[in-house]
Design a protein around this motif. Structure first.
Motif, short mmCIF file in Angstrom:
data_model
loop_
_atom_site.label_atom_id
_atom_site.label_comp_id
_atom_site.label_asym_id
_atom_site.label_seq_id
_atom_site.Cartn_x
_atom_site.Cartn_y
_atom_site.Cartn_z
N LEU A 296 30.65 59.92 15.39
CA LEU A 296 31.31 60.19 14.11
C LEU A 296 32.27 59.06 13.73
O LEU A 296 32.95 59.13 12.71
CB LEU A 296 32.09 61.50 14.18
CG LEU A 296 31.23 62.76 14.25
CD1 LEU A 296 32.02 63.94 14.80
CD2 LEU A 296 30.70 63.10 12.86
N VAL B 21 26.62 59.47 12.87
CA VAL B 21 26.38 60.60 11.97
C VAL B 21 27.60 60.80 11.08
O VAL B 21 28.69 60.29 11.37
CB VAL B 21 26.08 61.90 12.75
CG1 VAL B 21 24.76 61.79 13.49
CG2 VAL B 21 27.21 62.23 13.71
N GLU B 22 27.40 61.53 10.02
CA GLU B 22 28.48 61.80 9.08
C GLU B 22 28.83 63.28 9.13
O GLU B 22 27.94 64.12 9.09
CB GLU B 22 28.05 61.45 7.64
CG GLU B 22 27.57 60.04 7.44
CD GLU B 22 28.70 59.02 7.49
OE1 GLU B 22 29.86 59.44 7.27
OE2 GLU B 22 28.42 57.83 7.75
N ALA B 23 30.12 63.56 9.21
CA ALA B 23 30.55 64.96 9.14
C ALA B 23 30.96 65.28 7.71
O ALA B 23 31.72 64.54 7.09
CB ALA B 23 31.73 65.18 10.07
N HIS B 24 30.40 66.36 7.18
CA HIS B 24 30.75 66.76 5.81
C HIS B 24 31.57 68.04 5.87
O HIS B 24 31.05 69.06 6.29
CB HIS B 24 29.48 67.00 4.99
CG HIS B 24 28.63 65.79 4.90
ND1 HIS B 24 28.95 64.71 4.13
CD2 HIS B 24 27.46 65.46 5.53
CE1 HIS B 24 28.02 63.77 4.25
NE2 HIS B 24 27.11 64.21 5.10
#
Lengths: 478, 177
Positions: free
Chosen positions: B142, B173-176
């Motif tokens: 992240l 990865v991207e945390a939304h």
């Protein structure tokens, strides 16, 4: 009167379209996801409103036809299988939210109201209800009446405790109300202070009456809230969290899930072996607060608790928030938004899902858990466990879930024997099955207090002398 | 060879090596890898890049029923990441095995021409070894608190610098919220 004439009369009462007796429909209602022996009803009756329900109950009483109330049929105890035939009353169309009293935090719902429906109705009201790990189509009333649990049960107990009052159709078709509602008060605010008759219909599995309205408590939604997960490499960390965290009064919910659950979530249908180095449990923590300062204080206290676990020698990871988990695996979002559909269980290719779900004392949790794991592993099942403290830690949930090949008689036998052993072993630790299946009732029978059995039968004799209401359930004839 | 060219055609001449390549949908793929080792290596790498970019990559878990949580997480991340062209480019440049070790849970990522296989355990001779706590590795993916985890000894990475760079580019990865 012949059965055909009774059916004709039934069609006249509720409308021909509401009565179904074609083979395919009867087969659908003959079984559930469990290993319970299938049994066909004689007809399925779709009930749309209270007058229809009362009329059908009167007709069945006259013709001595068994009645089985049902909404989604997603319980894992075979509770809506018509063991003695008769009519299944499909209550899904009785789905009015009769009242939503914001200031008094109570909703009055018909039995067909689902968690998905109530959730949508509560959106924007600042109120919520606790959600079980059941699909959105599960009935709010059924989960309350069967004393199931939800994601606020750590704080508020099992959902039977949330019932403020009931409107019930008795076996003769007459009506009664329980709780303060019995006095015709405008708001069904609680079970007290009148003599509490609500208990006559909680966990009785529809054997004492058919509930037509239920008043259920709602809870405020806090503006600051977070769900996080902690991975624990050994059982002891999870057990300590279950035992010690409730006393800190930080959390709305806390649950422990064992390693096979995580793998099922990742799409592994038959998790077989645990890597000794991988986490044995993960537990989720729900935290909320009315102010940011209080929220941050709770988070700090939680971090301190995790740090303290480490100091005590427990191997745990730092809490991971849901957005991070979902970034790694979107399917993990199923454990974040309620109501949720756990399709990795409900739609498993093996088709069979069952459990031994128990409530019991937290002090005996560890021993019960250890023995349960040994039993399921001996029968070749992975230890798929859900564990939760309830009502501030006054008791705990310990649930062993088994996936099995429903079409395979040998596998059904395997899971049956496994569940029976689990049931017996957990009872010795003080863990008692909720939503109790009839096979478990039979095993409990000889251990039940004779006075309890006597009164249970007297109550039932009084409320349903013909034994027509969901017969086969809680049959403990002395 | 243009990085963004989806259908590259390439002609190399030199030291007895010639390669003509058309990789539109892998309709034709031909190469002559004769000549000096360095040039043969270049040809192989180019072939690999073109193949991965044009055909995509599979991610396979060996013995999924016995795979550990780390392997399942990595497989899930890779499957989604490799849908992205830039991530595939990173993968194409990792030649060899990568070992990831999270608190004793070990997984080897075997990068092949058209697939990444996720295997439980650690292989010898990995080009990159990424080691840390599971939280540290997740944070690394992240792109947060990396330095903090490294300083606290919760994250370490060893191996060939270029492979490390591409691995970190791949596993992000991207945390939304």
């Amino acid at each position: 009167v012949s059965p055909r004439e009774v059916l004709d009369e039934l069609r006249r009462v509720v409308g021909a379209d509401a009565v179904r007796d074609e083979a395919a429909t009867l087969e659908d209602y003959a079984h559930d996801m469990t290993e319970a022996t299938p049994s066909r009803p004689d007809a399925v009756v779709e009930i749309a409103d209270l007058p229809a329900l009362q009329a059908v109950v009167r007709l069945a009483a006259d013709a001595r036809i068994p009645l089985v109330p049902r909404v989604a049929g997603t319980n894992l105890g075979g509770l809506t299988i018509p063991a003695r035939g008769g009519w299944v009353l499909d209550l899904r169309r009785m789905n009015r939210i009769v009242a939503l009293e914001r200031d008094d935090r109570v909703a009055v719902v018909e039995p067909g109201v689902t968690f998905g429906q109530l959730s949508a109705a509560l959106d924007g009201t600042g109120l919520t209800i606790g959600f079980p790990l059941s699909p959105p189509e599960a009935s709010v009333a059924a989960n309350c009446l069967l004393d199931g649990l939800g994601n606020l049960s750590l704080r508020h107990g099992a959902m039977g405790d949330w019932v403020n009052g009931l409107e019930v159709v008795r076996a003769d078709g007459s009506l009664l109300r329980t709780g303060a509602w019995a006095l015709d008060v405008p708001i069904p605010f609680g079970r007290a202070p009148l003599p509490d008759l609500t208990g006559l219909f909680l966990s009785w599995q529809g054997t004492t009456g058919i509930v037509s309205k239920l008043a259920v408590q709602l809870w405020p939604v806090q503006p600051f809230r977070e769900r996080s997960f902690v991975l624990a490499y050994d059982r002891s960390a999870t057990l300590r969290a279950l035992r010690d965290l409730p006393a800190l009064d930080l959390l709305d919910d806390l649950g422990g899930l064992s390693w096979p659950t995580a793998k099922l979530l990742f799409g592994v249908h038959h998790p077989r072996e645990r890597d000794p180095a991988e986490p044995e449990f993960f537990f989720y923590l729900d935290l909320s607060a009315a102010t940011e300062a209080l929220f941050e204080a709770k988070r700090d206290a939680l971090r301190a608790f995790v740090a303290d676990l480490r100091r005590q020698g427990c191997r745990v990871e730092d809490p991971i928030d849901v957005p991070s988990l979902v970034a790694l695996e979107p399917r993990l979002g199923k454990l974040a938004d309620f109501p949720t559909r756990l399709d990795f269980l409900l739609d498993h290719p093996d088709g069979g899902l069952t459990w031994v779900g128990t409530y019991g004392p937290l002090s005996r949790f560890e021993a019960a858990c250890e023995q349960g794991i040994a039993i399921v592993e001996r029968h070749g099942f992975p230890p798929t466990i859900v564990a939760r403290p309830m009502k501030g830690g006054h008791f705990a949930v310990l649930r062993f879930i088994q996936i099995f090949r429903r079409d395979d008689p040998d596998d059904r036998d395997r899971v049956r024997v496994c569940n029976e052993e689990l049931c017996d072993a957990l009872r010795l630790h003080g863990y008692v099955m909720y939503k109790t299946p009839d096979w478990a009732v039979a095993r409990y029978r000889e251990h039940l207090d004779p006075g309890f059995v006597r009164l249970l039968n007297e109550v039932r004799e009084r409320l349903d002398p013909g034994r027509l209401l969901n017969p086969g359930r809680w049959d403990v004839i002395g | 060879l243009s990085e963004d060219d989806q259908t590259p055609t390439l002609l190399l001449n030199g030291d007895g090596v010639s390669m003509w390549l058309r990789a539109s949908g892998i309709s034709t793929l031909a190469a002559d890898g004769g000549g000096r080792p360095a040039v043969r290596g270049l040809v192989r790498r180019l072939l690999r890049i073109v193949e991965m970019r044009s055909a995509g990559m599979r991610v396979e878990v060996r013995e999924p029923e016995q795979m550990n949580l780390l392997g399942l997480i990595l497989a899930s991340v890779l499957r989604r990441r490799l849908e992205d062209e830039r991530a595939r480019r990173h993968a194409a440049r990792i030649a060899g095995d990568v070992v990831v070790d999270a608190a004793g849970m070990r997984v080897t990522l075997q990068f092949a021409r058209d697939a990444v296989e996720v295997v439980r355990g650690a292989s010898d001779g990995a080009v990159v070894v990424l080691r840390g706590s599971l939280t540290g590795l997740i944070d690394a993916a992240l792109r947060r608190r990396r330095l903090q985890h490294v300083v606290r000894g919760e994250l370490s990475v060893h191996g060939k610098p270029r492979a490390i760079m591409h691995l970190l580019g791949l596993l992000r990865v991207e945390a939304h919220p």
